[in-house]
Design a protein around this motif. Sequence first.
Motif, short mmCIF file in Angstrom:
data_model
loop_
_atom_site.label_atom_id
_atom_site.label_comp_id
_atom_site.label_asym_id
_atom_site.label_seq_id
_atom_site.Cartn_x
_atom_site.Cartn_y
_atom_site.Cartn_z
N VAL A 15 0.85 -1.20 0.00
CA VAL A 15 0.00 0.00 0.00
C VAL A 15 0.88 1.24 0.00
CG1 VAL A 15 -1.76 1.30 1.25
CG2 VAL A 15 -1.85 -1.21 1.21
N ARG A 16 0.89 1.96 -1.13
CA ARG A 16 1.67 3.19 -1.25
C ARG A 16 0.73 4.40 -1.18
NH1 ARG A 16 5.07 3.15 -6.54
NH2 ARG A 16 5.27 5.31 -5.81
N LEU A 17 1.17 5.39 -0.42
CA LEU A 17 0.36 6.60 -0.24
C LEU A 17 1.19 7.85 -0.52
CD1 LEU A 17 -1.40 5.51 3.09
CD2 LEU A 17 -2.30 5.33 0.76
N ASP A 18 2.14 7.69 -1.46
CA ASP A 18 3.03 8.80 -1.80
C ASP A 18 2.74 9.40 -3.16
OD1 ASP A 18 3.79 6.47 -3.05
OD2 ASP A 18 5.95 6.85 -2.87
N GLU A 19 1.66 8.94 -3.82
CA GLU A 19 1.27 9.48 -5.13
C GLU A 19 -0.24 9.67 -5.15
OE1 GLU A 19 2.56 6.83 -8.13
OE2 GLU A 19 4.71 7.24 -7.86
N PRO A 20 -0.75 10.68 -5.87
CA PRO A 20 -2.19 10.95 -5.91
C PRO A 20 -3.02 9.73 -6.33
CG PRO A 20 -0.99 12.79 -6.84
CD PRO A 20 0.03 11.71 -6.60
N GLY A 21 -2.58 9.05 -7.39
CA GLY A 21 -3.34 7.89 -7.85
C GLY A 21 -3.40 6.79 -6.82
N GLN A 22 -2.29 6.58 -6.13
CA GLN A 22 -2.26 5.54 -5.11
C GLN A 22 -3.13 5.91 -3.90
OE1 GLN A 22 -0.76 2.52 -5.12
NE2 GLN A 22 -0.09 2.82 -7.24
N ILE A 23 -3.14 7.16 -3.54
CA ILE A 23 -3.97 7.61 -2.41
C ILE A 23 -5.44 7.35 -2.70
CG2 ILE A 23 -4.73 9.61 -1.07
CD1 ILE A 23 -1.90 10.77 -1.47
N ARG A 24 -5.89 7.70 -3.90
CA ARG A 24 -7.29 7.49 -4.26
C ARG A 24 -7.60 6.00 -4.39
NH1 ARG A 24 -9.60 8.79 -8.41
NH2 ARG A 24 -11.54 9.53 -7.50
N ARG A 25 -6.62 5.23 -4.87
CA ARG A 25 -6.83 3.79 -5.02
C ARG A 25 -7.12 3.13 -3.67
NH1 ARG A 25 -2.02 -0.55 -6.41
NH2 ARG A 25 -3.29 -2.45 -6.22
N TRP A 26 -6.45 3.58 -2.63
CA TRP A 26 -6.58 2.96 -1.32
C TRP A 26 -7.49 3.76 -0.39
CZ3 TRP A 26 -4.99 -1.81 -1.25
CH2 TRP A 26 -3.93 -2.21 -2.08
N ALA A 27 -8.38 4.54 -0.95
CA ALA A 27 -9.22 5.44 -0.14
C ALA A 27 -10.03 4.68 0.91
CB ALA A 27 -10.15 6.24 -1.04
N GLN A 28 -10.69 3.59 0.53
CA GLN A 28 -11.52 2.86 1.49
C GLN A 28 -10.68 2.23 2.59
OE1 GLN A 28 -14.77 2.92 1.74
NE2 GLN A 28 -14.95 4.21 -0.08
N SER A 29 -9.50 1.74 2.23
CA SER A 29 -8.61 1.17 3.24
C SER A 29 -8.11 2.25 4.20
CB SER A 29 -7.42 0.48 2.57
OG SER A 29 -7.83 -0.64 1.82
N ILE A 30 -7.85 3.44 3.64
CA ILE A 30 -7.42 4.56 4.48
C ILE A 30 -8.49 4.86 5.52
CG2 ILE A 30 -6.99 7.05 4.50
CD1 ILE A 30 -5.67 6.67 1.73
N ARG A 31 -9.74 4.91 5.06
CA ARG A 31 -10.84 5.21 5.99
C ARG A 31 -10.91 4.18 7.10
NH1 ARG A 31 -15.35 3.92 7.92
NH2 ARG A 31 -16.89 5.48 8.49
N GLN A 32 -10.80 2.90 6.74
CA GLN A 32 -10.89 1.84 7.74
C GLN A 32 -9.78 1.95 8.78
OE1 GLN A 32 -13.07 -0.35 8.47
NE2 GLN A 32 -11.96 -1.77 9.80
N GLN A 33 -8.58 2.22 8.29
CA GLN A 33 -7.43 2.27 9.19
C GLN A 33 -7.48 3.48 10.12
OE1 GLN A 33 -5.09 -0.12 9.43
NE2 GLN A 33 -6.07 -1.33 7.86
N VAL A 34 -7.87 4.65 9.59
CA VAL A 34 -7.88 5.84 10.45
C VAL A 34 -9.10 5.87 11.35
CG1 VAL A 34 -6.50 7.18 8.81
CG2 VAL A 34 -9.00 7.33 8.72
N ALA A 35 -10.22 5.27 10.90
CA ALA A 35 -11.43 5.26 11.72
C ALA A 35 -11.25 4.37 12.94
CB ALA A 35 -12.62 4.79 10.90
N THR A 36 -10.56 3.24 12.76
CA THR A 36 -10.31 2.34 13.89
C THR A 36 -9.09 2.74 14.70
OG1 THR A 36 -8.99 0.86 12.48
CG2 THR A 36 -11.34 0.39 12.67
N GLU A 37 -8.38 3.78 14.22
CA GLU A 37 -7.15 4.26 14.85
C GLU A 37 -6.08 3.19 14.90
OE1 GLU A 37 -7.76 6.33 18.51
OE2 GLU A 37 -9.42 7.53 17.74
N ALA A 38 -6.15 2.25 13.95
CA ALA A 38 -5.13 1.21 13.86
C ALA A 38 -3.84 1.75 13.27
CB ALA A 38 -5.64 0.04 13.01
N MET A 39 -3.97 2.76 12.44
CA MET A 39 -2.80 3.37 11.81
C MET A 39 -2.78 4.85 12.10
SD MET A 39 -0.96 1.14 10.27
CE MET A 39 -1.12 -0.64 10.12
N PRO A 40 -1.60 5.41 12.19
CA PRO A 40 -0.29 4.76 12.23
C PRO A 40 -0.12 3.91 13.49
CG PRO A 40 -0.11 7.13 11.79
CD PRO A 40 -1.50 6.88 12.26
N PRO A 41 0.67 2.84 13.43
CA PRO A 41 0.82 1.97 14.59
C PRO A 41 1.38 2.73 15.79
CG PRO A 41 2.50 1.49 12.93
CD PRO A 41 1.52 2.40 12.30
#
Length: 393
Positions: free
Chosen positions: A342-368
């Motif tokens: 999971v790369r989050l250093d490019e615009p396309g990659q950020i949008r690609r992983w949008a749903q995963s980002i939401r899950q991780q930040v909503a549960t406060e699992a990430m950043p570890p």
Amino acid sequence: MDPAYLAEWANLLIRWLHLITGIAWIGTSFYFIGLDNQLDPPRDGNPLVKGEQWSIHGGGFYHKQKYANAPASLPEKLHWFKWEAYWTWISGFGLFMLIYWGQASTYLVDPAVMDLSPGVAVAISAAMLVAGWVVYDLACRSKWGENETWLSAFGVGLLVVAAFAACHIFSGRGAFLQIGAMTGTIMVANVAMVIIPGQRKMVAAMQAGQVPDAKYGRWGKQRSVHNTYLTLPVLFLMISPHYPMTWGSEWNWVVLLGITLAGALVRQFFVQRQFGRNPLALPAAAAVVVGVMAFALMPARTPAGGPAPAFAEVEGIMAARCASCHAARPTQEGFVEAPKGVRLDEPGQIRRWAQSIRQQVATEAMPPGNLTEITAEERASLIAWVAAGAPRE
């Protein structure tokens, strides 16, 4: 050569070994307990034989017998089952040391839970591994060990205390793996410290022309049964790092206990099936337990109509809080590539992983352990951006 790169290969190879040996151990353990539960009285009336079973597998017929204590004479060739258990623990403990002790500041410590130095966290972790086995073993050897109901109640109490303590000392992810490692240590110690030594004494007695003490058989069977009930919870704990919604909650210790209960119910269902019963209420109850937890842990959604930040703000948050690990070339110590790709250093990659980002930040699992100190406002902005459809602008 980069040590972190070599560590990744070590992680892969040890994990592979752990899976292979774990499958072998679990399969053998489940098979023999299932065989014990399905023995029929011997047709020839041999008083030394407790039961027998005929079966067919792999294109052939098998006739298996279990002796009540021991046969009349020791066979020339005797198969032992131990290395599956030993190598499962050796490989699993190797992984635990490599990841959770070797990178304790990332995976074991969460300052928001308890601000520990890595060394202190590892020391507590090691002490819990030893204490878990010692307390459990003493209970089994005490008068409680003669009453499975009392022993089971004590075991549940021990798990509740351990789960609560671990989840209030370590990070959620680290706590779950800590309990998994503690339980796995109990399981392999049952083999190495009770089952195998008892069997050696039985063999030695027969070699000396004596009748083996039946207590070793009883103790070995008891510990083997315990291991089969511990297996399903341990398997869940092994895979739990991939599912932060289970360990990311403040009630993670309750989730751990709930999943353990569900696993025990499923295991009991299969035990009852081996006796010819079909108690569907057991798996149904397990499904209810998991369903209730899934509903209770469901993260709250951003209210409809909430403002969505500009994509430039999202990129800024990613760069400041996430890209040190999730990048083509991570700068965070201990990482040689983006976790799970999971790369989050490019615009396309950020949008690609949008749903995963939401899950991780909503549960406060990430950043570890919130290593990069992302704020509640930044989490809310990311959730609002995803809820708005992850717009480009």
